[in-house]
Motif scaffolding. Sequence first.
Motif, mmCIF file in Angstrom:
data_model
loop_
_atom_site.group_PDB
_atom_site.id
_atom_site.type_symbol
_atom_site.label_atom_id
_atom_site.label_comp_id
_atom_site.label_asym_id
_atom_site.label_seq_id
_atom_site.Cartn_x
_atom_site.Cartn_y
_atom_site.Cartn_z
ATOM 1 N N LEU A 4 1.066 -1.277 -0.301
ATOM 2 C CA LEU A 4 0.254 -0.070 0.138
ATOM 3 C C LEU A 4 1.088 1.250 0.453
ATOM 4 N N GLY A 5 2.786 1.337 0.126
ATOM 5 C CA GLY A 5 2.869 2.182 0.283
ATOM 6 C C GLY A 5 2.690 3.180 1.412
ATOM 7 N N VAL A 6 2.348 2.270 1.974
ATOM 8 C CA VAL A 6 2.849 2.694 4.479
ATOM 9 C C VAL A 6 2.876 1.809 4.862
ATOM 10 N N ASP A 7 2.340 0.334 4.240
ATOM 11 C CA ASP A 7 2.549 -1.047 4.792
ATOM 12 C C ASP A 7 3.653 -1.782 5.884
ATOM 13 N N HIS A 8 4.575 -0.780 5.719
ATOM 14 C CA HIS A 8 6.012 -1.026 5.605
ATOM 15 C C HIS A 8 6.340 -1.267 7.162
ATOM 16 N N GLN A 50 -2.330 14.799 1.533
ATOM 17 C CA GLN A 50 -2.978 13.601 2.399
ATOM 18 C C GLN A 50 -4.578 13.281 2.376
ATOM 19 N N LYS A 51 -4.899 14.759 2.010
ATOM 20 C CA LYS A 51 -6.120 14.546 1.514
ATOM 21 C C LYS A 51 -6.399 13.403 1.175
ATOM 22 N N ASP A 52 -6.322 12.672 0.173
ATOM 23 C CA ASP A 52 -6.045 11.510 -0.698
ATOM 24 C C ASP A 52 -6.516 10.160 0.195
ATOM 25 N N LEU A 108 3.805 10.838 4.120
ATOM 26 C CA LEU A 108 4.154 9.299 4.932
ATOM 27 C C LEU A 108 3.993 9.229 6.280
ATOM 28 N N THR A 109 3.587 10.365 6.978
ATOM 29 C CA THR A 109 4.249 10.733 8.375
ATOM 30 C C THR A 109 3.117 10.290 9.225
ATOM 31 N N VAL A 110 2.022 11.367 8.011
ATOM 32 C CA VAL A 110 0.023 11.129 8.670
ATOM 33 C C VAL A 110 -0.193 9.637 7.654
ATOM 34 N N ALA A 111 0.319 9.293 6.997
ATOM 35 C CA ALA A 111 -0.224 7.503 6.644
ATOM 36 C C ALA A 111 0.764 6.701 7.848
ATOM 37 N N GLU A 112 1.728 6.769 7.961
ATOM 38 C CA GLU A 112 1.664 5.743 8.900
ATOM 39 C C GLU A 112 1.302 6.121 10.220
#
Length: 180
Positions: free
Chosen positions: A10-14, A146-148, A126-130
């Motif tokens: 997902l681009g953030v599931d790491h 981040q609005k995505d 990325l910080t918000v997503a993590e």
Amino acid sequence: VHVPISVCGLGVDHIDKVEEISSDLIDTNKFTFLHISSCFPRKGIESLLAAYFQSFQAKDDVILIIKTFKNPHNNIHDILNSFERTNPSPPEVLILEKDLLPSEIKSLYLSSNALVAPSHGEGFNLTVAEAMRVGLPVITTGWGGQKDFCNAQNSFLVDFTFEYSNSHLGLFSSVWARPS
């Protein structure tokens, strides 16, 4: 489509694969606001500190932790000193500038109560997503990349207005969001 197909995630599931460790980075029972960024002007540090100093005082049971790193565009210490000099009872702020392992970053997320990211503009954030991936509530500007994945149902969106940017890039007629 060609076989075999690879799934890249997902681009953030790491962050899911990062081991949780007990960390002594935060030794507090206070309500902990966390901000992680380069502290470049577009990251909204002045807006963050203005809101924090307007809302809290030393007697309040809160702390703002800013995880950043030294760089030519990072003047967080000067900005913080300015706010502390004009406030007779400044709330607690801790600046972490040392390099951290991914496990230590994940521990910061998990030991905080909210991530604050009042950015003037982002491509993704990325910080918000993590933070959202590990279940940390997020307060962020209601505009930008981040609005995505941030909306009024899954995060606290900060109102904003547009203004000419003060970016280190010095582009003519460039605008960004000013979080309110």
